[in-house]
Write a protein that holds these residues in place. Structure first.
Motif, PDB file in Angstrom:
ATOM      1  N   PRO A  33       0.817  -1.230   0.000  1.00 39.73           N
ATOM      2  CA  PRO A  33       0.000   0.000   0.000  1.00 39.73           C
ATOM      3  C   PRO A  33       0.844   1.271   0.000  1.00 39.73           C
ATOM      4  CG  PRO A  33      -0.929  -1.597   1.509  1.00 39.73           C
ATOM      5  CD  PRO A  33       0.380  -2.166   1.034  1.00 39.73           C
ATOM      6  N   SER A  34       1.986   1.234   0.645  1.00 35.99           N
ATOM      7  CA  SER A  34       2.828   2.432   0.705  1.00 35.99           C
ATOM      8  C   SER A  34       3.482   2.749  -0.639  1.00 35.99           C
ATOM      9  CB  SER A  34       3.917   2.252   1.761  1.00 35.99           C
ATOM     10  OG  SER A  34       4.735   1.134   1.444  1.00 35.99           O
ATOM     11  N   ASN A  35       3.512   1.790  -1.577  1.00 36.64           N
ATOM     12  CA  ASN A  35       4.129   2.000  -2.885  1.00 36.64           C
ATOM     13  C   ASN A  35       3.122   2.283  -3.986  1.00 36.64           C
ATOM     14  OD1 ASN A  35       6.637   1.553  -1.786  1.00 36.64           O
ATOM     15  ND2 ASN A  35       6.711  -0.587  -2.365  1.00 36.64           N
TER      16      ASN A  35
END
Length: 92
Positions: A33-35
């Protein structure tokens, strides 16, 4: 989306573990999700669509009917109505 052979990037232990669940099948591994990037963040499409929608709104205010706008911009009347509704909300 291209495919990468697992043997080229993963240790054999991980491949053997995955083979317990999926043997010889293609699988998709999602991004963390952070990417993840927001839709349109890699191109100018958001800006282009905003400009198109603004022009549709201006044409409507100048007297064009929704049917005419739908033909001119190759959109459905429902899409034109949604664009007009969104611009009316943002200008209030």
């Amino acid at each position: 989306m291209g495919y990468i052979r697992a043997e080229e990037i993963l240790p054999i232990e991980i491949i053997e573990m995955i083979q317990q669940y999926v043997d010889g099948e293609s699988i998709y591994i999602p991004r963390k999700p952070s990417n993840r990037q927001a839709w349109g963040s890699g191109t100018q499409i958001r800006q282009e669509l905003w400009q198109r929608d603004r022009q549709i709104y201006e044409d409507y205010q100048a007297g064009s009917r929704t049917e005419e706008l739908a033909r001119r911009y190759f959109l459905s009347e429902k899409s034109i109505q949604r664009i007009l509704r969104n611009f009316k909300k943002s200008s209030e």
